[in-house]
Design an enzyme around this catalytic site. Structure first.
Site, mmCIF file in Angstrom:
data_model
loop_
_atom_site.group_PDB
_atom_site.id
_atom_site.type_symbol
_atom_site.label_atom_id
_atom_site.label_comp_id
_atom_site.label_asym_id
_atom_site.label_seq_id
_atom_site.Cartn_x
_atom_site.Cartn_y
_atom_site.Cartn_z
ATOM 1 N N CYS A 75 0.832 -1.203 0.000
ATOM 2 C CA CYS A 75 0.000 0.000 0.000
ATOM 3 C C CYS A 75 0.866 1.253 0.000
ATOM 4 O O CYS A 75 1.988 1.238 0.511
ATOM 5 C CB CYS A 75 -0.920 -0.004 1.211
ATOM 6 S SG CYS A 75 -2.126 1.325 1.140
ATOM 7 N N CYS A 79 -2.267 4.234 6.978
ATOM 8 C CA CYS A 79 -3.332 4.372 7.989
ATOM 9 C C CYS A 79 -2.881 3.644 9.270
ATOM 10 O O CYS A 79 -2.571 2.444 9.228
ATOM 11 C CB CYS A 79 -4.635 3.784 7.487
ATOM 12 S SG CYS A 79 -5.101 4.408 5.859
ATOM 13 N N CYS A 82 -4.595 0.276 10.254
ATOM 14 C CA CYS A 82 -4.807 -0.728 9.191
ATOM 15 C C CYS A 82 -4.697 -2.170 9.703
ATOM 16 O O CYS A 82 -3.722 -2.536 10.360
ATOM 17 C CB CYS A 82 -3.801 -0.516 8.076
ATOM 18 S SG CYS A 82 -4.076 -1.666 6.715
HETATM 19 C C1 LIG Z 1 -7.643 -2.980 4.424
HETATM 20 S S1 LIG Z 1 -8.434 -1.818 3.403
HETATM 21 C C2 LIG Z 1 -7.829 -2.229 1.794
HETATM 22 C C3 LIG Z 1 -8.376 -1.394 0.669
HETATM 23 C C4 LIG Z 1 -7.861 0.031 0.554
HETATM 24 N N1 LIG Z 1 -6.487 0.143 0.790
HETATM 25 C C5 LIG Z 1 -8.653 0.964 1.435
HETATM 26 O O1 LIG Z 1 -8.136 1.446 2.427
HETATM 27 O O2 LIG Z 1 -9.820 1.188 1.095
HETATM 28 C C6 LIG Z 1 -10.137 -2.404 3.332
HETATM 29 C C7 LIG Z 1 -11.079 -1.654 4.237
HETATM 30 O O3 LIG Z 1 -10.783 -1.977 5.577
HETATM 31 C C8 LIG Z 1 -10.891 -0.810 6.348
HETATM 32 N N2 LIG Z 1 -10.070 -0.969 7.561
HETATM 33 C C9 LIG Z 1 -8.737 -0.959 7.647
HETATM 34 N N3 LIG Z 1 -8.327 -1.126 8.916
HETATM 35 C C10 LIG Z 1 -9.441 -1.245 9.674
HETATM 36 C C11 LIG Z 1 -9.677 -1.435 11.058
HETATM 37 N N4 LIG Z 1 -8.691 -1.538 11.927
HETATM 38 N N5 LIG Z 1 -10.962 -1.533 11.466
HETATM 39 C C12 LIG Z 1 -11.986 -1.438 10.592
HETATM 40 N N6 LIG Z 1 -11.816 -1.268 9.265
HETATM 41 C C13 LIG Z 1 -10.553 -1.157 8.811
HETATM 42 C C14 LIG Z 1 -10.391 0.262 5.412
HETATM 43 O O4 LIG Z 1 -10.768 1.553 5.806
HETATM 44 C C15 LIG Z 1 -11.023 -0.150 4.112
HETATM 45 O O5 LIG Z 1 -12.301 0.390 3.984
HETATM 46 S S1 SF4 Z 2 -6.447 0.888 5.232
HETATM 47 FE FE1 SF4 Z 2 -4.475 -0.152 5.018
HETATM 48 S S2 SF4 Z 2 -4.493 -0.904 2.973
HETATM 49 FE FE2 SF4 Z 2 -6.077 0.670 3.046
HETATM 50 S S3 SF4 Z 2 -5.095 2.599 2.501
HETATM 51 FE FE3 SF4 Z 2 -4.923 2.431 4.668
HETATM 52 S S4 SF4 Z 2 -2.923 1.473 4.988
HETATM 53 FE FE4 SF4 Z 2 -3.505 1.097 2.910
#
Ligand SMILES: C[S@@+](CC[C@H](N)C(=O)[O-])C[C@H]1O[C@@H](n2cnc3c(N)ncnc32)[C@H](O)[C@@H]1O
Ligand code: SF4
Length: 353
Positions: A75, A79, A82
């Site tokens: 990525c 975040c 994440c």
């Molecule tokens: C892991 S991300 C991957 C796709 C993309 N990078 C994104 O952020 O949309 C998939 C979804 O999981 C959410 N997400 C990530 N970490 C999270 C957490 N700790 N609790 C709940 N949702 C989470 C993100 O905001 C996103 O909507």
């Molecule tokens: S939630 Fe994780 S995978 Fe999605 S943009 Fe943020 S750092 Fe990248």
């Protein structure tokens, strides 16, 4: 013949043969009853045996109706909360990924969602585009969707692949650029929100249903997003309570430490109450989220989150879907309870483009 003229010996023989005959008849009846009963119970057993595999297959085997394929972990964002981090840089070769997708379709998959990592990063979105096209055109899946941070999407991608995509979800946790920066929902100083609004316009132009995902955490818990969400008018606004996963964003082996982002159930409820006027809001508490997603990782292994971490099954490419899915930890009831099955083909949505 008169009985008086019959010798006692003959009379005795007559009696014996009559009794024999009566017993023979009786035993033959009993035998036919028990044989019938045995036949009956045997056919009942065999009927049960015939129907049991189907019944138990229906009852026990999980159908992968809706699957989330996190085909890459890489990525360009950071975040802080994440829960699917860059633990490997592995991505399957396209033909292998397609083989796996076909196996899932043959097992009953109706919806595929491509996620990550950032799904538009690998081969600048071309790898993703080819899978999207394959799923819609070749596999004829009713629903093909993507979750993305939106930062890498170009208009060209919509021109090439937009027809094959039903839903595009863009993650946005705040309408305040500084808050996005604090969360790590940004690449350098680039505006996350500019991308969000640009993609919303492209979705309209290229007839893709637009969705928003937001993670509610300590940094955005006080925000009121009503005005912006109403203006953007997504088909769904998924609102997640920030979730901890051991080995991903909590615990020793984790690449992120998300404890400082976690909010209580009550805080989450207060956020939901503040946004109760937003009709497209779909809330997902930690409880609803944990086991109600079928998650495939970059090796096409199901990830079981029941123990609060992501335990992988064997790959569906090695053992098939039926065997691997037993180790997915998937809670089908919770999937339906959280509204996992909805109107997910853009053709059925009757949207004004
Ligand atoms: C892991 S991300 C991957 C796709 C993309 N990078 C994104 O952020 O949309 C998939 C979804 O999981 C959410 N997400 C990530 N970490 C999270 C957490 N700790 N609790 C709940 N949702 C989470 C993100 O905001 C996103 O909507
Ligand atoms: S939630 Fe994780 S995978 Fe999605 S943009 Fe943020 S750092 Fe990248």
């Amino acid at each position: 013949m008169q009985l008086s003229s019959v010798s006692p010996k003959l009379l005795l023989q007559l009696c014996i043969s009559t009794i024999h005959c009566i017993f023979a008849r009786f035993f033959s009846k009993v035998c036919s009853w028990t044989a019938g009963a045995r036949r009956g119970s045997a056919s009942a057993v065999s009927a049960a045996a015939d129907s049991k595999p189907n019944r138990s297959e229906d009852q026990d085997a999980t159908t992968p109706t809706s699957v989330n394929y996190h085909f890459t972990r890489k990525c360009n964002y950071k975040c802080g909360f994440c829960f699917h981090t860059a633990k490997t840089s592995f991505v399957l070769p396209l033909e292998e990924a397609k083989r796996g997708l076909k196996l899932l379709k043959d097992s009953g998959m109706e919806k595929i969602n491509f996620s990550g990592g950032e799904p538009f990063l690998h081969e600048k979105g071309d790898f993703l585009g080819k899978m999207v096209q394959f799923c819609k055109q070749d596999l004829q899946l009713p629903s093909v969707s993507i979750v993305s941070n939106g930062s890498m999407i170009k208009e060209k991608w919509f021109q090439k692949y937009g027809d094959y995509l039903d839903i595009l979800a863009i993650s946005c946790d705040s309408f305040d650029e500084d808050t996005n920066q604090l969360i790590g929902r940004a690449q350098g100083k680039k505006s996350h929100l500019d991308n969000l609004y640009k993609i919303r316009t492209w979705c309209q132009q290229y007839k893709v249903a637009f969705k928003i995902n937001s993670v509610i955490n300590t940094f955005n818990i006080e925000e009121d997003m009503t005005e912006q969400i109403v203006e953007l008018n997504p088909v769904r606004w998924k609102v997640f309570q920030c979730l901890l996963i051991d080995g991903e964003n909590a615990g020793e082996a984790a690449l992120r430490e998300a404890e400082r982002f976690v909010i209580s159930d009550q805080q989450f409820q207060e956020f939901l109450d503040r946004h109760s006027g937003v009709s497209c809001l779909v809330p997902e508490s930690n409880e609803k989220m944990r086991n109600s997603y079928l998650i495939l990782d970059e090796y096409m292994r199901f990830l079981d989150c029941r123990e609060g971490r992501k335990d992988p099954s064997k790959s569906i490419l090695d053992v098939g879907v039926k065997e691997a899915i037993c180790f997915s930890g998937f809670d089908e009831k919770m999937f339906f309870k959280r509204g996992g099955k909805y109107l997910w083909s853009k053709a059925d949505m009757k949207l004004e483009w």
